[in-house]
Design a protein around this motif. Structure first.
Motif, PDB file in Angstrom:
ATOM      1  N   GLN A 179     -32.243  12.757 -34.865  1.00  0.00           N
ATOM      2  CA  GLN A 179     -32.792  11.943 -33.780  1.00  0.00           C
ATOM      3  C   GLN A 179     -34.315  11.871 -33.871  1.00  0.00           C
ATOM      4  N   THR A 233     -38.658   4.731 -37.038  1.00  0.00           N
ATOM      5  CA  THR A 233     -38.768   3.414 -36.399  1.00  0.00           C
ATOM      6  C   THR A 233     -40.230   3.069 -36.116  1.00  0.00           C
ATOM      7  N   LEU A 263     -34.754  -2.411 -34.668  1.00  0.00           N
ATOM      8  CA  LEU A 263     -34.134  -2.741 -33.384  1.00  0.00           C
ATOM      9  C   LEU A 263     -33.506  -1.531 -32.694  1.00  0.00           C
ATOM     10  N   GLY A 264     -33.193  -0.511 -33.471  1.00  0.00           N
ATOM     11  CA  GLY A 264     -32.575   0.673 -32.867  1.00  0.00           C
ATOM     12  C   GLY A 264     -32.082   1.625 -33.934  1.00  0.00           C
ATOM     13  N   ILE A 304     -30.349   3.135 -39.014  1.00  0.00           N
ATOM     14  CA  ILE A 304     -31.368   2.322 -38.354  1.00  0.00           C
ATOM     15  C   ILE A 304     -31.059   0.860 -38.669  1.00  0.00           C
ATOM     16  N   CYS A 307     -32.435  -3.269 -38.366  1.00  0.00           N
ATOM     17  CA  CYS A 307     -33.667  -4.056 -38.248  1.00  0.00           C
ATOM     18  C   CYS A 307     -33.345  -5.552 -38.319  1.00  0.00           C
ATOM     19  N   ILE A 350     -22.580   3.432 -32.706  1.00  0.00           N
ATOM     20  CA  ILE A 350     -23.509   2.437 -32.158  1.00  0.00           C
ATOM     21  C   ILE A 350     -22.892   1.759 -30.942  1.00  0.00           C
TER      22      ILE A 350
END
Length: 833
Positions: free
Chosen positions: A633, A640, A651-652, A662, A664, A798
């Motif tokens: 984490q 990011t 984006l997350g 990750i 994008c 996710i």
């Protein structure tokens, strides 16, 4: 060889036993004036070794008052040891009083124990701190001869261990003749623990004793015919197998890693318990009455199985348990050795244990744990320097008992191992914080808890401070809790109820406030082995009624999540990198890894695999550090930030114990292939410098960590006479104070403590740093045109919706099937489920 007294020797002979060499060695070392660290496997008679010197000394030198203080990390363990010690004391006909003192002990008995103590008192670190805060502590502990620290490894790596070390240092000052015997079955670095116990009770060094091992454990991994889940932690697929296993054995302990898992597994087993086998539930949020009832039933041998958490990890002597089941990956080899030791609790009989992985990655971890346990490997953590918030609490507690001399107090504190390197300057800053709150808070009278009088001593500012201290002592900061009380239903329509059960019903236990905040009246959830309907909240109590529901929610708890140990993570990487090691894995897992090898590549043990691929309208980067969720984490947060600066439009991200994903808006694969984005630079360890500081400055994590430090240090008090602050009140208070300190006194002692806690706990910075150094210049990129098989589990995390029970399993299974079909396309044959 050390001789036993006739009374003790006759007792051994009557039992048909002989004292073990390590038991006699502990007695000999103590008679020579040494403290002792005894490392012995489960069933080797550690408890008797710890108390044999006490029994012998009390026979030879009868006395009134407190002779031996036994300190345990668990209330249940203290109660169990008191019961097991009581038998030989009675059988020898000795007039030795043995009692327990925990948070569950009635207040009247605790009050009496201060003035009429037993010879041997079983207690916890928190109760020791409480006793030391009273002015009569000098009289109570003046007669103390011995301290027995059980399962020491479970204490020394936490703030409870810091508080305990300071308490032992105070005991050594109140009773200079005291000696320490520490007991443990799992220690990775025994020399450090030996120094830990010896530091405050010098001058004689501590003796390190190792007892011989017993029969090697019999270990296995569940071989289920069911489809292994790709993700999730419930292990619901294995419930029929587990029920069959319970029926085949006399008594089974089923360990899980969280209270949520315990509730879910218990309900799932009861749902198929056609033979009405006596199966019980045990975890820390249940009421003391329910926990004691389960423990008594275990001792009497009437239960076939208990679903439990770490509340039963340590030392409970249940010789009739013939199987331990670990449901979900164990996360650590030493932790698993402790749990395995609950079975057969006899040195010469092999303990029997079975691992039940909850998902496919956990199969690899279970295999790594099985190999580690078979090797007798230890991966317990190393003690760290003591927390400054704990030190502040301890200083205030000392002042509640007696006025403080600054020089004497500093010398006493630095005799404790975690504080041996504490500087005088830092000690003075902590003392100033306790006395004034620090520079930025000095104007507020309520933070001024100590004052220096004309004689140069530090005294508490008023008697109410001592009362408040005793209400709030301790280092365990749980999420704000509400008591759960079973009451009469009030005509709830959502979830049929069983009708009136009496107003003001029994207390079931405690539940975290934030979970209750998510409920509306009539919502059903599992708690304490029952399905209940939420009726409402009155002050600090959540009212529930009995209910029926096909899909109750599972309470989630913030605590109790173990990190994957570094030792096991390394073994998992080696298994993945060595196809020869796959022979022992289930067919489903071998096929999964073969698919990964075909569609992409497999991570090796010394480098980091980074996969990039497009999916839908996003571009993904998935890496496999195997360093645990906390480290992943933190890595995701920092990566990011770097990707934002590289204009990759992140984006997350989502992290698991094994992988990090990750996503994008930009094509990461193309950026890396064209050298516009360097993976070596992206994963450079310098991210733990300015990037980490910048992220910490703007994250909510610092405020959350500060709240815990503020509570432990006594800056914020949770409890007041007759009332308790709600979680919202505590959060508002701590956030306001944090903002004031951060703006006006950024070097405040609590801000320093907060930064250290965030780095070593919630963020796992040290471990991440080691990982980044390990992979330096060894980052391997694989550009793919679709998701890889190895990425399926982490992508299932996710955007997970809070779905509970069987519905969640079905959703995960359906999503996994879609993802794996996408990963393998139509050109690779497979029978994956």
């Amino acid at each position: 060889m050390t001789a036993l007294s006739p009374t003790v020797a006759d007792w051994f002979a009557a039992k048909g036993w002989r004292a073990r060499p390590h038991q006699l060695a502990v007695l000999e070392a103590e008679r020579a004036g040494n403290s002792v660290l005894l490392i012995a496997p489960t069933g080797a008679g550690k408890t008797l070794a710890g108390f044999l010197p006490s029994i012998e000394d009390l026979i030879a030198n009868p006395m009134e008052g407190l002779h031996t203080l036994y300190i345990s990390p668990l209330k249940a363990l203290a109660v169990d040891v008191a019961r097991n010690l009581g038998d030989p004391v009675r059988e020898m006909g000795l007039k030795i009083k043995v009692e327990t003192r925990t948070g569950d002990t009635p207040a009247s008995r605790r009050q009496r124990q201060r003035f009429d103590p037993p010879h041997i008192l079983m207690t916890t670190p928190e109760q020791l701190a409480l006793l030391l805060s009273h002015p009569d502590s000098k009289r109570l502990f003046g007669s103390l001869r011995r301290i027995v620290l059980d399962e020491l490894h479970a204490l020394v790596t936490s703030k409870r261990g810091d508080l305990l070390s300071l308490g032992v240092a105070r005991l050594a000052r109140l009773s200079p003749q005291v000696k320490v015997t520490a007991l443990s079955a799992t220690v990775a670095q025994p020399e450090i623990l030996r120094d830990w116990i010896a530091a405050p009770v010098a001058p004689n060094p501590a003796v390190l004793l190792n007892a011989p091992g017993g029969a090697p454990p019999q270990l296995s991994i569940l071989a289920s015919e069911q489809i292994l889940p790709w993700a999730g932690h419930s292990a619901a697929y294995a419930v029929p197998d587990l029920y069959g296993t319970i029926k085949e054995h006399g008594t089974t302990l089923l360990f899980v890693n969280t209270r949520s898992q315990a509730e879910m597994l218990f309900q799932n087993l009861w749902a198929i318990n056609d033979e009405a086998l006596p199966i019980a539930l045990h975890h820390g949020s249940l009421s003391v009455e329910q926990r004691r009832k389960v423990e008594s039933a275990m001792v009497s041998g009437v239960l076939r199985a208990v679903v439990c958490t770490s509340t039963l990890d340590l030392g409970i002597d249940w010789g009739d348990v013939d199987l331990v089941v670990q449901v979900g990956a164990p996360k650590g080899a030493s932790r698993m050795l402790q749990r395995i030791g609950r079975a057969n609790h006899r040195l010469d009989d092999p303990s029997k244990a079975m691992f039940v992985p909850a998902n496919r990655f956990e199969v690899l971890e279970c295999e790594a744990a099985l190999e580690s346990v078979a090797e007798g490997a230890q991966d317990s953590e190393t003690p760290l320097p003591g927390g400054l918030d704990v030190l502040a609490q301890h200083i205030l507690g000392l002042a509640c008992a007696d006025p403080l001399d600054e020089d004497q107090t500093f010398a006493e504190i630095t005799s404790a191992w975690p504080y041996k390197d504490l500087t005088r300057e830092k000690f003075h800053r902590v003392l100033d914080f306790v006395s004034t709150g620090g520079y930025a808070l000095k104007a507020y009278e309520r933070f001024a808890k100590l004052r220096k009088t004309a004689d140069g001593l530090w005294r508490i500012a008023n008697p109410q401070i001592a009362q408040q201290y005793r209400l709030n002592v301790g280092t365990i900061v749980e999420e704000p809790m509400l008591k759960v009380r079973l009451v009469r239903a009030r005509g709830v329509r959502k979830g049929a109820t069983t009708g009136p059960i009496g107003r003001g019903g029994r207390m079931l236990g405690e539940i975290e406030e934030y979970f209750i905040d998510q409920l509306v009246r009539g919502d059903t959830f599992m708690f304490g082995g029952e399905i209940v309907a939420f009726e409402g909240v009155v002050e600090t109590e959540a009212y529930v009624s009995r209910s029926f529901s096909d899909n109750p929610k599972i309470p989630s708890y913030m605590g109790g999540k173990f990190p994957l140990s570094t030792f096991l993570a390394e073994k998992v990487r080696k298994i993945l990198a060595n196809p020869e090691a796959w022979r022992v894995l289930p067919d489903q897992v071998r096929e999964w890894l073969d698919l990964q090898n075909y569609a992409s590549v497999l991570p090796d043990s010394d480098s980091l695999l980074v996969e990039t691929f497009p999916r839908a309208d996003k571009h993904y980067m998935v890496c496999y550090p195997f360093e645990g969720r906390l480290a992943h984490q933190t890595l995701g947060m920092l990566l990011t930030r770097r990707l934002e600066r590289a204009r990759a439009q992140p984006l997350g991200f989502v992290a698991s114990d094994y992988a990090l994903a990750i996503w994008c808006a930009s094509d990461l694969g193309a950026l890396i292939a064209s050298n516009r984005l360097s993976l070596d630079q992206l994963f450079d360890e310098d991210m733990l410098g300015d990037d980490l500081e910048a992220w910490l400055d703007e994250s909510a994590l610092m405020k959350r960590t500060f709240r815990n430090c503020a509570i432990i240090s006594g800056l914020i008090e949770r409890r007041h006479p007759g009332k308790e602050k709600s979680g919202r009140q505590i959060t508002v208070s701590s956030d306001i104070i944090y903002d004031v300190l951060y703006q006006h006194e950024p070097d405040h002692i609590l801000i320093e403590a907060t930064r250290r806690d965030a780095a070593r706990g919630l963020l796992d910075i040290e471990r991440l740093g080691l990982a980044l150094r390990r992979i330096k210049q060894h980052v391997k990129h694989k550009r793919l045109d679709r998701i890889s098989p190895l990425a399926v589990p982490v992508l299932l995390d996710i955007g997970k919706e809070p779905i509970f029970g069987e519905a969640r399993e079905a959703v995960l299974r359906e999503a996994a099937e879609d993802l794996i079909a996408e990963a393998i396309g139509t050109d690779i044959p497979t029978n994956q489920g």
